[in-house]
Write a protein that holds these residues in place. Sequence first.
Motif, PDB file in Angstrom:
ATOM      1  N   PRO A  20      66.757  29.317 -50.195  1.00  0.00           N
ATOM      2  CA  PRO A  20      67.657  28.288 -49.664  1.00  0.00           C
ATOM      3  C   PRO A  20      67.869  28.456 -48.166  1.00  0.00           C
ATOM      4  O   PRO A  20      67.517  29.479 -47.580  1.00  0.00           O
ATOM      5  N   VAL A  21      68.455  27.447 -47.558  1.00  0.00           N
ATOM      6  CA  VAL A  21      68.692  27.473 -46.116  1.00  0.00           C
ATOM      7  C   VAL A  21      69.519  28.684 -45.716  1.00  0.00           C
ATOM      8  O   VAL A  21      69.309  29.273 -44.647  1.00  0.00           O
ATOM      9  N   ARG A  22      70.451  29.079 -46.572  1.00  0.00           N
ATOM     10  CA  ARG A  22      71.275  30.241 -46.222  1.00  0.00           C
ATOM     11  C   ARG A  22      70.438  31.511 -46.110  1.00  0.00           C
ATOM     12  O   ARG A  22      70.863  32.497 -45.497  1.00  0.00           O
ATOM     13  N   GLY A  23      69.218  31.486 -46.703  1.00  0.00           N
ATOM     14  CA  GLY A  23      68.331  32.635 -46.543  1.00  0.00           C
ATOM     15  C   GLY A  23      67.905  32.823 -45.099  1.00  0.00           C
ATOM     16  O   GLY A  23      67.775  33.956 -44.622  1.00  0.00           O
ATOM     17  N   LEU A  24      67.675  31.716 -44.390  1.00  0.00           N
ATOM     18  CA  LEU A  24      67.316  31.811 -42.978  1.00  0.00           C
ATOM     19  C   LEU A  24      68.495  32.332 -42.159  1.00  0.00           C
ATOM     20  O   LEU A  24      68.313  33.099 -41.205  1.00  0.00           O
ATOM     21  N   LEU A  25      69.698  31.931 -42.543  1.00  0.00           N
ATOM     22  CA  LEU A  25      70.888  32.452 -41.872  1.00  0.00           C
ATOM     23  C   LEU A  25      71.003  33.961 -42.114  1.00  0.00           C
ATOM     24  O   LEU A  25      71.371  34.720 -41.210  1.00  0.00           O
ATOM     25  N   ARG A  40      67.953  39.825 -54.402  1.00  0.00           N
ATOM     26  CA  ARG A  40      68.754  38.623 -54.202  1.00  0.00           C
ATOM     27  C   ARG A  40      68.359  38.027 -52.857  1.00  0.00           C
ATOM     28  O   ARG A  40      68.267  38.747 -51.859  1.00  0.00           O
ATOM     29  N   PRO A  41      68.078  36.741 -52.797  1.00  0.00           N
ATOM     30  CA  PRO A  41      67.531  36.149 -51.564  1.00  0.00           C
ATOM     31  C   PRO A  41      68.304  36.509 -50.300  1.00  0.00           C
ATOM     32  O   PRO A  41      67.700  36.808 -49.269  1.00  0.00           O
ATOM     33  N   GLY A  42      69.627  36.500 -50.391  1.00  0.00           N
ATOM     34  CA  GLY A  42      70.412  36.811 -49.205  1.00  0.00           C
ATOM     35  C   GLY A  42      70.190  38.229 -48.720  1.00  0.00           C
ATOM     36  O   GLY A  42      69.967  38.470 -47.527  1.00  0.00           O
ATOM     37  N   ILE A  43      70.184  39.189 -49.653  1.00  0.00           N
ATOM     38  CA  ILE A  43      69.990  40.588 -49.292  1.00  0.00           C
ATOM     39  C   ILE A  43      68.571  40.814 -48.784  1.00  0.00           C
ATOM     40  O   ILE A  43      68.347  41.468 -47.767  1.00  0.00           O
ATOM     41  N   GLY A  44      67.592  40.258 -49.507  1.00  0.00           N
ATOM     42  CA  GLY A  44      66.201  40.439 -49.103  1.00  0.00           C
ATOM     43  C   GLY A  44      65.908  39.834 -47.748  1.00  0.00           C
ATOM     44  O   GLY A  44      65.220  40.440 -46.921  1.00  0.00           O
ATOM     45  N   MET A  45      66.417  38.649 -47.486  1.00  0.00           N
ATOM     46  CA  MET A  45      66.165  37.999 -46.203  1.00  0.00           C
ATOM     47  C   MET A  45      66.879  38.729 -45.069  1.00  0.00           C
ATOM     48  O   MET A  45      66.348  38.859 -43.965  1.00  0.00           O
ATOM     49  N   ALA A  46      68.090  39.217 -45.314  1.00  0.00           N
ATOM     50  CA  ALA A  46      68.800  39.980 -44.275  1.00  0.00           C
ATOM     51  C   ALA A  46      68.058  41.266 -43.951  1.00  0.00           C
ATOM     52  O   ALA A  46      67.914  41.640 -42.780  1.00  0.00           O
ATOM     53  N   ALA A  47      67.563  41.947 -44.993  1.00  0.00           N
ATOM     54  CA  ALA A  47      66.797  43.172 -44.761  1.00  0.00           C
ATOM     55  C   ALA A  47      65.512  42.875 -44.012  1.00  0.00           C
ATOM     56  O   ALA A  47      65.112  43.625 -43.108  1.00  0.00           O
TER      57      ALA A  47
END
Length: 482
Positions: free
Chosen positions: A222-227, A179-186
């Motif tokens: 999405p932009v929230r991925g950078l966040l 999931r983009p959010g999890i992957g980007m945070a990791a």
Amino acid sequence: MLAPAGVAAILLASFAFFWHSRDWNSASRLMLTYAIVDQGTIRLDAYRAQTNDIAQVDGRYYTDKQPGYSLASVVPYAIAKAALGLPDHPIGGPALRYWPGDYWATLGTAGLATAIGAAVLVVLAGRVGCRPRGAALIGLAYGLATPAYAYATMSYGHQLASACLLASLALLDRPGALRPGIGMAAAGFLAAFGSVVELSAGPISALLGLLAVARVISRDVPVRGLLAFSAGAAGPTALLMGYNVLVFGSPIDIGYAHHATQQFAEVHSAENPLGLRGPDWGKVLPLLWGSYRGLFFYAPILMLAPVGWAALLARGRVGLAIVSLLASVSVFLVNVSYPEWTGGWSTGPRLLVPLIPFAMVGVAGVVASGGKPAAIVSGLLALAGGGLILLFQGVGARLPQDVADPLREVVLPLWTGSRLPPWWIGERFTRTIVSEGVPGWFGRLGPGEQWLQFLPLVAGQLAAILALMAVLGRRPAPTPID
């Protein structure tokens, strides 16, 4: 996932074979681990006699290294201590060359990180078009045919930092894998933690941050991925700043600015804690070739990397090619700008070790594009590098920087049973599971026969690799993801 898991298992078992002695550099990290687990403190006052690679602040002693490696090794050391009933590390006494906790902390940190990093390389190789056996070759060559093999068995920060940064790149290369959010945070966490392990990894962490921005601009995430990436990076950053405040009183101060040993203080100071100077371009050639510290001598397979980067660009893998290339260049530039460019007692160019996994991405590009001929050439170069690194591993993997030709002057004489150099410290060969497991048999071997202890290792590696390749040969090739 068979290829990544198989490669990781073969490598971890190989690393477990060796038990190298401790030096100042590794002791500085291990002592912080022992202080945290055994004493509940980050101060090294009780371990002062264990290392001269140490920082002093207001009469108290601390590691001069970034704390990331020591914090990570808390887990394997605590597990081994509880499971095996290991006593607390001795305090107040003279420096030790061997301690059981060293073995488990090193294997569970540097060794495990290298095995995971190799598995990540297998995944990346598959993504760029390598067939399963070609992808496995990339991971095995990294772990067994480059100096990474040596540093996977010592408590330096290179392998842990490299694994974190490479894993971050893999997540950013395919942000939709999780999931983009999890992957980007990791990805953010790993990119930042790499610099918590080694500050010299900072430029690569910055490159990964720029790649995260590029993924948002290109609308891959999405932009929230950078966040999410920023939130992930905030954790290790806050941890490092908090540690620095506790030790040095400032979130941006570091141990290198407070060296307690004069020979290190002459390079690192409060004004220039990293010790970097202007690039010395005269060091380029000896860092690339030659039996002293030449990267291509100790890891001949990396000669294919430039061709592979060009192949990746031609195949449209622009982000992966550029970031892995620039990561390699940044590590090289730091090395040629550092007065102690030799890396001290080491196998090959120690300070270039963090670039090796990124250069192996380029090698994957060659194997993916060149088919069977490229795989054969890569395999032959890997065999050459693997044989050489095993020779260095066998004698402890740390050769002094004042020996012009470590292979001919030290390593080969030790393997052939010749007279030990007068300055040599300790045994002819490093400790292994054979010398420790069957000491009676090993003790009966003469100087010219002690190399026999490595035959079980090589035989086991060969059998495991052939079995893995046989199984992978029956599996379909992956579909490259562009």
